[in-house]
Design a protein around this motif. Structure first.
Motif, PDB file in Angstrom:
ATOM      1  N   VAL A 341       0.882  -1.169   0.000  1.00  0.00           N
ATOM      2  CA  VAL A 341       0.000   0.000   0.000  1.00  0.00           C
ATOM      3  C   VAL A 341       0.922   1.222   0.000  1.00  0.00           C
ATOM      4  N   THR A 342       0.810   2.027  -1.059  1.00  0.00           N
ATOM      5  CA  THR A 342       1.644   3.225  -1.150  1.00  0.00           C
ATOM      6  C   THR A 342       0.731   4.441  -1.101  1.00  0.00           C
ATOM      7  N   LEU A 343       0.996   5.294  -0.126  1.00  0.00           N
ATOM      8  CA  LEU A 343       0.214   6.532   0.015  1.00  0.00           C
ATOM      9  C   LEU A 343       1.151   7.693  -0.269  1.00  0.00           C
ATOM     10  N   PHE A 344       0.676   8.675  -0.994  1.00  0.00           N
ATOM     11  CA  PHE A 344       1.532   9.842  -1.237  1.00  0.00           C
ATOM     12  C   PHE A 344       0.665  11.042  -1.583  1.00  0.00           C
ATOM     13  N   THR A 345       1.266  12.209  -1.499  1.00  0.00           N
ATOM     14  CA  THR A 345       0.526  13.410  -1.861  1.00  0.00           C
ATOM     15  C   THR A 345       1.196  14.081  -3.051  1.00  0.00           C
ATOM     16  N   SER A 346       0.375  14.784  -3.820  1.00  0.00           N
ATOM     17  CA  SER A 346       0.893  15.580  -4.931  1.00  0.00           C
ATOM     18  C   SER A 346      -0.145  16.652  -5.259  1.00  0.00           C
ATOM     19  N   THR A 347       0.324  17.749  -5.785  1.00  0.00           N
ATOM     20  CA  THR A 347      -0.625  18.784  -6.201  1.00  0.00           C
ATOM     21  C   THR A 347      -1.159  18.469  -7.600  1.00  0.00           C
ATOM     22  N   LYS A 348      -0.571  17.474  -8.237  1.00  0.00           N
ATOM     23  CA  LYS A 348      -0.931  17.173  -9.639  1.00  0.00           C
ATOM     24  C   LYS A 348      -1.883  15.990  -9.754  1.00  0.00           C
ATOM     25  N   ARG A 349      -2.587  15.946 -10.911  1.00  0.00           N
ATOM     26  CA  ARG A 349      -3.413  14.774 -11.244  1.00  0.00           C
ATOM     27  C   ARG A 349      -2.594  13.826 -12.113  1.00  0.00           C
ATOM     28  N   LEU A 350      -3.061  12.574 -12.211  1.00  0.00           N
ATOM     29  CA  LEU A 350      -2.348  11.573 -13.019  1.00  0.00           C
ATOM     30  C   LEU A 350      -2.267  12.014 -14.481  1.00  0.00           C
ATOM     31  N   SER A 351      -1.273  11.481 -15.173  1.00  0.00           N
ATOM     32  CA  SER A 351      -1.020  11.894 -16.556  1.00  0.00           C
ATOM     33  C   SER A 351      -2.044  11.289 -17.531  1.00  0.00           C
ATOM     34  N   SER A 352      -2.722  12.157 -18.261  1.00  0.00           N
ATOM     35  CA  SER A 352      -3.679  11.668 -19.272  1.00  0.00           C
ATOM     36  C   SER A 352      -2.936  10.856 -20.332  1.00  0.00           C
TER      37      SER A 352
END
Ligand SMILES: Cc1cc2nc3c(=O)[nH]c(=O)nc-3n(C[C@H](O)[C@H](O)[C@H](O)COP(=O)(O)OP(=O)(O)OC[C@H]3O[C@@H](n4cnc5c(N)ncnc54)[C@H](O)[C@@H]3O)c2cc1C
Length: 494
Positions: A341-352
């Motif tokens: 289980v990998t949890l992380f934060t980012s200000t971005k959305r996944l790459s289309s």
């Protein structure tokens, strides 16, 4: 006079402190039966709670827990180490018909909320459309929007005909048979194998999801696309491996619920209510048989000379992972799925682009996976994950919190691959679980009683269904068998 008052006071203090009567016969409290419970997860906590409830607190219970927290596979982590943002690392949801959990949450005044991530985001003030997609490693085989559920239903029916309705009916039927376990006729049940047979569930546990569903007229395409996405995200197993009851549990997640702040609170409250002595950070290393003839079990603690005696022992953890030695028990081995289980934060959305969509088209916020047509069941030929979802938005930091389930480690390179260039991952957390057993088709389960002289085992229920609720039910069931009460009102669940 002052001396007399002093003597009276002294006598009262003596009585209070040492509980010695001033006059008359000495009454000794009958020693309570001592029960050891190994594991403070859903199963162990429920055993303690129901033992005391059914017996009006007549046991002296000690719970040994090797972790420094209560909850086992039900546990949270605080994003950025901030208690305002707890997220589930293990068991995230339960459903309305999980009677034990729902009743306990009510009794303890815990706040049950709908596991509708869209709602959480709404509360957080994030206006993004929630999208669900099933990814086969090359393309999305199905997408839907939670904002327009009727449109999604029409899409589903258009693509798969009546299969979704039939699957729903099969899952409902299996659920109704299981719910009979709670009835006064069935509870407590001495043997999981027998009750499963008598409630017509063995025919469902003894076939794979794929064989059972296609045998009941569902198209292979629907089973491979939709049912499989559910079995992979819930149990990390595909439809040609997992038994059909496991498959149906994955489909029955309508109205998913969670406890605000973490599901583990149910188990903490159960233990508090039971009054059990809870020893955190205490690993049991051995159950010694040498005192068995005296009706006692000796329990040894790892890294300590401490040995304690108990009348009965409940093992409430997957036995072959406990490291407990000393006594041969009638417990069938079970292999567990390794899950990252990998949890992380980012200000971005996944790459289309990575997900084969046109630039600017939003990638689903919940991505489940299924196998591409050229993939053999159980083997993945490309970088693989079981699911990726946005589970929360933190407005203060303008960050999405992502959760990935995968069969192996998610490398920093893989994260870079699924985001566009320049994405930063401000907080990353990884947990490796022995998550749930391989749910191979099965018709015989280990008994609750794994030694006739008072050793009980709960986790055979996981090969039937592995959830917080079923572990809780196993705990309640064994508690009822130990108490041995014939009064069905006393030993009812929840
Ligand atoms: C990632 C993930 C997601 C899941 N999602 C869901 C979900 O959404 N809904 C759901 O209902 N279920 C879910 N599950 C399954 C659910 O977590 C389990 O079925 C359930 O929590 C099992 O509870 P348990 O008490 O039987 O075992 P556990 O929770 O594993 O508890 C056993 C305890 O025993 C302790 N222990 C082990 N050995 C010893 C020893 N020698 N001495 C002392 N203590 C010991 C362990 O530390 C542990 O705390 C999920 C599981 C995982 C891993």
């Amino acid at each position: 006079m002052r001396t007399v008052v002093f003597l009276i006071v002294l006598a009262v203090v003596w009585q209070l402190v040492f509980r010695a009567p001033l006059a008359g016969p000495i009454y000794e409290e009958t020693a309570k039966e001592k029960i050891a419970i190994i594991g403070a997860g859903a199963g162990g906590s429920s055993s303690a709670y129901y033992l005391q409830r059914y017996s009006n607190h007549s046991y002296d219970i000690t719970v040994f827990e090797k972790n420094f927290y209560i909850g086992g596979r039900s546990t949270t982590i605080n994003v950025h180490d901030d208690p305002r943002w707890p997220v589930e690392v293990g068991a995230s949801v339960f459903v309305k018909v999980n009677f034990n959990l729902a009743a306990a949450a009510r009794e303890f005044g815990l706040n049950v909320q709908s596991y509708d991530v869209g709602k959480v985001r709404g509360k957080d003030g994030l206006a993004i459309e929630e999208l669900f997609g099933i990814w086969d490693g090359m393309k999305f085989v199905f997408t839907a929007s939670s904002e327009s559920s009727w449109k999604s239903t029409i899409k589903l029916l258009y693509k798969y005909g009546t299969a979704p309705l039939r699957a729903h009916l099969l899952a409902e039927k299996a659920s109704a048979s299981f719910l009979a376990f709670y009835s006064q006729d069935d509870f407590p049940f001495v043997n999981l194998t027998e009750i499963s047979r008598s409630r017509d569930l063995t025919n469902i546990t003894s076939e794979t999801t794929f064989d059972y569903c296609t045998g009941h007229g569902l198209s292979a395409r629907y089973v491979n696309d939709i049912v499989q996405a559910a079995t992979i995200v819930n149990y990390a197993q595909n439809v040609k491996q997992i038994h059909a009851l496991g498959g149906f549990v994955c489909l029955a997640v309508d109205e998913a619920l969670e406890i605000e702040g973490g599901n583990w609170q149910i188990f903490e409250k159960m233990l508090q209510k039971s009054g059990a002595t809870v020893r955190l950070g205490t690993s049991v290393s051995e159950i010694d048989t040498s005192t068995k003839s005296s009706g006692k079990w000796k329990i040894s603690i790892a890294d300590s000379d401490k040995v304690e005696e108990f009348d009965q022992v409940i093992i409430a953890a997957p036995y072959y992972q406990t490291g407990i030695g000393g006594v041969p028990l009638r417990i069938k081995d079970a292999s567990y799925m390794t899950l990252y289980v990998t949890l992380f934060t980012s200000t971005k959305r996944l790459s289309s682009t990575y997900f084969g969509l046109k630039p600017g088209v939003p990638v689903p916020t919940m991505i489940c996976t299924t196998l591409a047509d050229d993939d053999l069941a159980g083997s993945h030929t490309r970088p693989w994950f079981n699911s990726i979802s946005i589970i929360r938005y933190i407005p203060e930091r303008k960050e999405y919190v992502y959760k990935i389930f995968s069969p192996s480690r998610i490398s920093p390179e893989f994260l870079q691959l699924i985001f566009d260039k320049g994405a930063e991952f401000n907080w990353v957390y990884e947990k490796i679980w022995n998550a749930y057993p391989r749910l191979d088709p099965i018709s015989d389960f280990s008994d609750w009683k794994v030694d006739n002289d008072g050793i009980w085992y709960l986790n055979s229920i996981e090969q039937f269904i592995s959830t917080m609720e079923t572990s809780s039910l196993a705990g309640a069931n064994v508690a009822a068998l130990i108490v041995g009460a014939n009064n069905k009102t006393v030993v009812s669940v929840p």
